[in-house]
Design a protein around this motif. Structure first.
Motif, PDB file in Angstrom:
ATOM      1  N   VAL A 127     -42.686   9.991  81.170  1.00 38.55           N
ATOM      2  CA  VAL A 127     -43.091  10.037  79.901  1.00 38.55           C
ATOM      3  C   VAL A 127     -42.125  10.991  78.974  1.00 38.55           C
ATOM      4  CG1 VAL A 127     -44.869  10.643  78.345  1.00 38.55           C
ATOM      5  CG2 VAL A 127     -45.372   9.189  80.284  1.00 38.55           C
ATOM      6  N   ALA A 128     -41.883  12.251  79.587  1.00 36.68           N
ATOM      7  CA  ALA A 128     -41.259  13.071  78.884  1.00 36.68           C
ATOM      8  C   ALA A 128     -39.933  12.753  78.381  1.00 36.68           C
ATOM      9  CB  ALA A 128     -41.264  14.457  79.705  1.00 36.68           C
ATOM     10  N   THR A 129     -38.969  11.837  79.284  1.00 42.53           N
ATOM     11  CA  THR A 129     -37.700  11.551  79.005  1.00 42.53           C
ATOM     12  C   THR A 129     -37.612  10.524  78.190  1.00 42.53           C
ATOM     13  OG1 THR A 129     -37.631  10.495  81.202  1.00 42.53           O
ATOM     14  CG2 THR A 129     -36.919  12.625  81.129  1.00 42.53           C
ATOM     15  N   ALA A 130     -38.657   9.662  77.919  1.00 42.34           N
ATOM     16  CA  ALA A 130     -38.844   8.405  76.748  1.00 42.34           C
ATOM     17  C   ALA A 130     -38.481   9.181  75.427  1.00 42.34           C
ATOM     18  CB  ALA A 130     -39.779   7.831  77.006  1.00 42.34           C
ATOM     19  N   PRO A 131     -37.739   8.378  74.462  1.00 40.56           N
ATOM     20  CA  PRO A 131     -37.261   9.212  73.333  1.00 40.56           C
ATOM     21  C   PRO A 131     -38.303   9.086  72.101  1.00 40.56           C
ATOM     22  CG  PRO A 131     -36.279   7.190  73.683  1.00 40.56           C
ATOM     23  CD  PRO A 131     -36.770   7.208  75.112  1.00 40.56           C
ATOM     24  N   ASP A 132     -39.136   8.067  72.134  1.00 42.40           N
ATOM     25  CA  ASP A 132     -40.115   8.180  71.200  1.00 42.40           C
ATOM     26  C   ASP A 132     -41.430   7.722  71.714  1.00 42.40           C
ATOM     27  OD1 ASP A 132     -40.008   5.126  71.280  1.00 42.40           O
ATOM     28  OD2 ASP A 132     -38.297   5.365  70.260  1.00 42.40           O
ATOM     29  N   TYR A 133     -42.388   7.696  70.701  1.00 43.81           N
ATOM     30  CA  TYR A 133     -43.893   7.116  71.102  1.00 43.81           C
ATOM     31  C   TYR A 133     -43.938   6.029  71.996  1.00 43.81           C
ATOM     32  CZ  TYR A 133     -48.872   6.441  70.720  1.00 43.81           C
ATOM     33  OH  TYR A 133     -50.259   6.098  70.944  1.00 43.81           O
ATOM     34  N   GLU A 134     -43.402   4.911  71.317  1.00 40.16           N
ATOM     35  CA  GLU A 134     -43.615   3.532  72.016  1.00 40.16           C
ATOM     36  C   GLU A 134     -42.797   3.357  73.266  1.00 40.16           C
ATOM     37  OE1 GLU A 134     -42.969   0.220  69.621  1.00 40.16           O
ATOM     38  OE2 GLU A 134     -44.415   0.644  68.141  1.00 40.16           O
ATOM     39  N   ALA A 135     -41.758   4.121  73.360  1.00 45.39           N
ATOM     40  CA  ALA A 135     -40.992   4.160  74.540  1.00 45.39           C
ATOM     41  C   ALA A 135     -41.661   4.812  75.716  1.00 45.39           C
ATOM     42  CB  ALA A 135     -39.614   4.987  74.210  1.00 45.39           C
ATOM     43  N   LYS A 136     -42.569   5.918  75.409  1.00 50.76           N
ATOM     44  CA  LYS A 136     -43.317   6.760  76.292  1.00 50.76           C
ATOM     45  C   LYS A 136     -44.405   5.696  76.824  1.00 50.76           C
ATOM     46  CE  LYS A 136     -42.577  11.081  74.092  1.00 50.76           C
ATOM     47  NZ  LYS A 136     -41.932  11.736  75.213  1.00 50.76           N
ATOM     48  N   LEU A 137     -44.964   4.720  76.102  1.00 50.62           N
ATOM     49  CA  LEU A 137     -46.121   4.106  76.478  1.00 50.62           C
ATOM     50  C   LEU A 137     -45.403   3.030  77.312  1.00 50.62           C
ATOM     51  CD1 LEU A 137     -48.335   3.557  72.999  1.00 50.62           C
ATOM     52  CD2 LEU A 137     -48.353   5.402  74.826  1.00 50.62           C
ATOM     53  N   ASP A 138     -44.344   2.588  76.713  1.00 52.62           N
ATOM     54  CA  ASP A 138     -43.792   1.421  77.694  1.00 52.62           C
ATOM     55  C   ASP A 138     -43.373   1.985  79.083  1.00 52.62           C
ATOM     56  OD1 ASP A 138     -43.865  -0.995  76.441  1.00 52.62           O
ATOM     57  OD2 ASP A 138     -42.012  -0.703  75.363  1.00 52.62           O
ATOM     58  N   ALA A 139     -42.680   3.451  79.257  1.00 56.01           N
ATOM     59  CA  ALA A 139     -42.404   3.773  80.418  1.00 56.01           C
ATOM     60  C   ALA A 139     -43.648   4.093  81.273  1.00 56.01           C
ATOM     61  CB  ALA A 139     -41.930   5.226  80.165  1.00 56.01           C
ATOM     62  N   THR A 189     -46.817   2.543  86.016  1.00 63.39           N
ATOM     63  CA  THR A 189     -48.025   2.143  86.318  1.00 63.39           C
ATOM     64  C   THR A 189     -48.112   0.783  87.193  1.00 63.39           C
ATOM     65  OG1 THR A 189     -49.146   3.579  84.875  1.00 63.39           O
ATOM     66  CG2 THR A 189     -50.782   1.953  85.883  1.00 63.39           C
ATOM     67  N   LYS A 190     -47.239   0.061  86.528  1.00 66.48           N
ATOM     68  CA  LYS A 190     -47.464  -1.336  87.010  1.00 66.48           C
ATOM     69  C   LYS A 190     -46.868  -1.469  88.540  1.00 66.48           C
ATOM     70  CE  LYS A 190     -47.567  -4.586  83.253  1.00 66.48           C
ATOM     71  NZ  LYS A 190     -46.644  -5.496  82.435  1.00 66.48           N
ATOM     72  N   GLU A 191     -45.626  -0.761  88.599  1.00 62.92           N
ATOM     73  CA  GLU A 191     -45.049  -0.488  90.063  1.00 62.92           C
ATOM     74  C   GLU A 191     -45.916   0.060  91.024  1.00 62.92           C
ATOM     75  OE1 GLU A 191     -41.351   1.320  90.244  1.00 62.92           O
ATOM     76  OE2 GLU A 191     -40.535  -0.043  88.608  1.00 62.92           O
ATOM     77  N   TRP A 192     -46.709   0.999  90.697  1.00 68.28           N
ATOM     78  CA  TRP A 192     -47.434   1.772  91.666  1.00 68.28           C
ATOM     79  C   TRP A 192     -48.919   0.822  91.920  1.00 68.28           C
ATOM     80  CZ3 TRP A 192     -46.856   5.411  95.027  1.00 68.28           C
ATOM     81  CH2 TRP A 192     -45.605   6.132  94.774  1.00 68.28           C
ATOM     82  N   HIS A 193     -49.498   0.239  90.805  1.00 68.75           N
ATOM     83  CA  HIS A 193     -50.670  -0.548  91.095  1.00 68.75           C
ATOM     84  C   HIS A 193     -50.356  -1.669  91.845  1.00 68.75           C
ATOM     85  CE1 HIS A 193     -53.865  -3.315  89.656  1.00 68.75           C
ATOM     86  NE2 HIS A 193     -54.342  -2.013  89.237  1.00 68.75           N
TER      87      HIS A 193
END
Length: 926
Positions: A572-584, A589-593
């Motif tokens: 999350v920290a390395t994503a550049p903006d708010y939406e990118a953080k949510l997508d990250a 989460t999908k991979e771990w789920h």
């Protein structure tokens, strides 16, 4: 240290008589050093000439070779343009000579040799560019504000970018200029000047004069070189790569490095180009592209020669380029996910790949050893006459010369070693790159033949197979795939489930390439299709989760919430903006789920443990996204008033036992500490602020985005339910729980726990919960309320639910948990685990110890069953689909009939225990 003190080997003289002049000139040198220069002169006419021409400098340089080389390189920065060409050529002669002698004498390892040559190339480019820019400014062809570099940056590509130049390397360069440093009306004139500077720089470095040359330069790696000028505007280059950049250009940029001019602008440019070079998902289609490039090079150059005579050590089968392709392709595949793989040097790349289990350490060590040996032979070939060659000699005499220069007195042994190394590299490379012949991976012939099944015949109409390339790869996979499907316990059902997976894929090249490179992954897909069709359909919509399967630790032990939190926070920290953080967060989460589901499917974990892992994931997601949501609201309205907000998990989340399809029951509690509004540019009243924060969090969790949604969120368990505010103050929460909450809300509170938030606030919320749950209760009131609740739930019925539903009905999960919560309230103990609550019931006399054990056993069986049915897509899917084997394994039943009989018996027993206990407690005097 002197060069003499570090010598470990020397060549064997090939033409002793040719070294007479060198022997006389360096007669005063100490023994080992004198033998090195004589034996070198006896094998290399080029180095013999350099030693005689630079004798005075060389004698002094022997005393401190590294310092002497550095002085030659650094001294170029002070040379005026008129003398720069001559100074650079002198530096090239001296650096190449010292590097050669240090190499032949074993004093410098390969990377120090290539590093010295690369450092010289950097200095030559940078000093030439700066001197030529200054001349353009002086002539008025560049504006005064252009500065010392005019915004031009030169990128070193290939071996120069990696610091791996050989003796006779040309240097691959891309020249760019930062047009943003100029006004629009200056663009045309500035571009023309930048083109002139680049052309003159290449000429100054590359032209052969009476003093030789510095480096031959090649500017053809720039975007679309047939139509673009030699110096390209950065914006134009970025547009090119974003729109039509090819795999080979991505591979080339792995080694790209600013080497001259405006290094800061160059670094920023490469950072902007990062999404082009390093794809977000594992990029196995790159294997096909790299294989095609290898084949094209071989076909064009005729590099399939069966003998060593004239063999190309760089481009030939098993040669240097094979090792570089092997390394770079794996870096391209995984570097988008793992930044540690984004390194330029080949040997360092192999080390990083081995550290992350993309290759074995043995393979990495072998390839590094072969790489050093191949590069050493390449250097010996080039040392003879400073020729830009990679070809082995065509004559016996030529082979003898190279063998002796390499210190080998037995030419046949030298040839055998080269051949063995080439074959070893070729074997490793072919196993990775070459497409497998159809059917090579096929399993033993199955009983069922699916090849002409109607389902298979319609596959060519699916979106994933609309391109010729996808069809070609899939046809290679098909025999193995159909063999695996036919070997499944229920082939028709497995085929149908795989069909659902294939039909839902939007594209196929990337995924089919991944399967081709990882046959074990195809086995996993077939296993999923044969067991959990719903999970297979999920995969067709979220194929990127398969990246995690081959990332090295997919089947490792559960890392625990702390490690998971650190990993997600970093994403999350390395994503550049708010939406990118949510997508990250969604991707991660999908991979771990998916991993939890596969582990349950494969029996690596049981249903109860999977439930804990799903809850861990939810905890981690909330722990990462509450700060993100807070930051987003703070950006507009200032930081949170008071101590901030915390999340109280309820229901399955609070109990720490979730399933594959669980939603999140949440209560957001804040403590404003008396502050009435936020302190931002657009302040909000405290209640409105935390309502906005809560809505932002809900959106972050549940809004569908490019990566889907994370969780559905349910906040109906908050004080006053839907009528209450979406966020509640700590004071209001405490007041409500102490005076206004219904008894059923206190039951729900037994399963509550603080998931994330400021420590001081979560401790305060925990204290309120403990105080409320610990107060004395009247057993008769608890029992009557529980009985009334059972009656209401019973009236709602279980119509439409499958026979394998484990939640609803007398003696089922919900009934046992409701009773267990009543036991916890009766005991006045703030415990949330059902088994502990039932044990508390036994201690307080509501049930016997044996009854608590019986209820716990029934609850465990039903919980494991529910974990399976939720993973499989619901009770009806579990009853009729191929997932029955999973259910029987988890429950320990012999067959479905036995399971249904066991469920009926245990549920009836649980119903009797609960009914009797509530009747007994309800009869007690108030």
């Amino acid at each position: 240290m002197t060069l003499a003190s570090k010598l470990t080997r020397r060549p064997i003289p090939f033409e002793p008589e040719a070294a007479g002049a060198v022997k006389d000139r360096f007669a005063s040198l100490p023994g080992d050093l004198q033998e090195l220069v004589i034996s070198t002169a006896a094998g290399s006419p080029y180095l013999r000439g350099l030693m005689l021409n630079e004798a005075d400098w060389l004698e002094g340089a022997f005393e401190a070779p590294e310092a002497a080389v550095e002085a030659e390189i650094s001294g170029l920065s002070a040379v005026p343009l008129a003398q720069l060409g001559s100074a650079q050529r002198r530096a090239k002669r001296r650096v190449a000579l010292m590097a050669a002698l240090a190499d032949l004498g074993g004093a410098w390892p390969l990377m120090q040799v290539t590093g010295a040559l690369s450092d010289l190339a950097d200095a030559a480019v940078d000093t030439a560019l700066r001197a030529l820019v200054a001349a353009e400014v002086k002539r008025g062809k560049l504006p005064e504000h252009a500065g010392p570099t005019a915004g031009i940056v030169v990128l070193a590509m290939g071996k120069m970018g990696a610091g791996e130049l050989n003796y006779s390397s040309d240097i691959d360069l891309i020249s760019l200029f930062d047009e943003s440093q100029y006004d629009a009306d200056e663009f045309g004139e500035v571009r023309a000047a930048c083109v002139r500077v680049t052309r003159r720089m290449a000429a100054l470095i590359g032209e052969k004069t009476g003093e030789g040359y510095v480096f031959r330069t090649d500017l053809r790696l720039r975007p679309d070189p047939s139509v673009t000028p030699v110096c390209v505007a950065m914006e134009a280059a970025e547009r090119y790569y974003e729109s039509i950049g090819r795999t080979w250009e991505r591979a080339a940029h792995i080694k790209a490095r600013p080497c001259g001019g405006d290094l800061e602008a160059g670094a920023a440019y490469l950072d902007r180009l990062r999404p082009f070079v390093w794809r977000r998902h594992l990029d196995f289609a790159a294997i096909e592209d790299a294989h095609a490039m290898r084949q094209a090079i071989r076909d064009h150059k005729g590099l399939y020669g069966a003998t060593l005579e004239g063999f190309d050590m760089k481009l030939g089968r098993g040669g240097i380029r094979e090792i570089e392709f092997f390394t770079q392709t794996r870096q391209i595949i995984a570097g988008g996910r793992d930044e540690s793989l984004r390194v330029r040097p080949t040997m360092l790349g192999l080390d990083r790949l081995a550290a992350k289990n993309w290759v074995t350490q043995e393979t990495a060590d072998l390839l590094k050893d072969h790489y050093i040996a191949h590069r050493t032979v390449e250097h010996r070939l080039q040392m003879v006459n400073d020729a830009q060659t990679h070809a082995l000699p065509k004559t016996p005499e030529g082979f003898d010369r190279i063998a002796r220069l390499s210190g080998q007195g037995d030419t046949e042994a030298f040839r055998r070693e080269i051949s063995e190394r080439l074959e070893a590299v070729a074997g490793l490379a072919e196993g990775f790159f070459a497409p497998r012949p159809a059917g090579e991976q096929a399993q033993p012939a199955p009983e069922h033949d699916l090849d002409e099944h109607p389902i298979v015949e319609r596959w060519t109409t699916y979106p994933a197979l609309r391109s010729d390339r996808a069809v070609a790869i899939f046809e290679r996979l098909k025999p193995d795939l159909l063999s695996r499907l036919a070997a499944a316990p229920r082939p028709e059902e497995a085929l149908g489930a795989f069909d659902g997976f294939l039909r839902g894929l939007p594209a196929g090249v990337q995924l089919f390439s991944l399967f081709q490179a990882n046959p074990e992954l195809l086995g996993l897909i077939v296993d999923i299709a044969a067991t959990a069709p719903t999970l297979a359909k999920y995969l067709s919509r979220n194929a990127s989760v398969l990246d995690g399967v081959i990332a090295g630790d997919f089947f490792a032990d559960w890392p625990g919430p702390e490690a998971l939190q650190e990993a997600l926070n970093k994403q999350v920290a390395t994503a550049p903006d708010y939406e990118a953080k949510l997508d990250a967060a969604r991707r991660w989460t999908k991979e771990w789920h998916f991993r939890v589901g596969v582990h349950l499917l494969r029996g690596i974990v049981g249903g109860v443990e999977a439930g804990r892992q799903y809850a861990d994931l939810a905890d981690v997601v909330l722990g990462a996204l509450l700060p993100v949501a807070t930051q987003e609201v703070s950006r507009r309205h200032g930081p949170p008033p008071g101590k901030g907000a915390a999340i109280l998990g309820m229901g399955a989340l609070g109990a720490g036992r979730m399933s594959a399809t669980s939603d999140l029951d949440l209560i957001v509690i804040y403590d404003a500490c008396g502050e009435t509004e936020s302190a931002g540019a657009r302040p909000l009243a405290t209640r409105a602020y935390y309502a906005r924060l809560t809505q932002t969090l809900i959106t972050a969790l549940s809004a569908p985005m490019s990566q889907g949604r994370l969780y559905e969120v349910d906040m109906r368990l908050r004080p006053s339910g839907r009528q209450g505010p979406v966020a509640v103050s700590l004071e209001s929460f405490e007041t409500y729980q102490r005076g206004d909450a219904w008894l059923w809300e206190h039951r729900a509170l037994t399963r509550a726990r603080c998931v994330t938030g400021p420590a001081e606030l979560t401790q305060a919320i925990g204290a309120v919960r403990e105080s409320v749950l610990s107060r004395p209760r009247k057993p008769a009131e608890l029992a009557q309320d529980a009985a009334d609740m059972r009656a209401r739930l019973g009236a709602a019925g279980t119509a439409g639910k499958g026979v394998l539903q484990a939640k609803l009905g007398p003696g089922m999960l919900q009934d046992i948990e409701l009773f267990a919560q009543s036991c916890a309230l009766a005991a006045g103990r703030p415990i949330s685990v059902t088994a502990q609550q039932l044990a508390a019931g036994a201690q307080s006399g509501w049930i016997t110890a044996q009854e608590a054990e019986d209820l716990t056993e029934t609850h465990g069986l039903l919980a494991r069953l529910q974990a399976c049915t939720r993973l499989l897509g619901g009770e009806s899917e579990a009853e009729t689909g191929p997932g029955r084997a999973l259910i029987l394994r988890e429950t320990g039943a012999a067959d479905m009939s036995a399971l249904l009989a066991q469920m009926s018996q245990l549920a009836a027993q649980a119903d009797r225990i609960i009914s009797h206990a509530l009747t007994q407690q309800g009869a007690k005097a108030p």
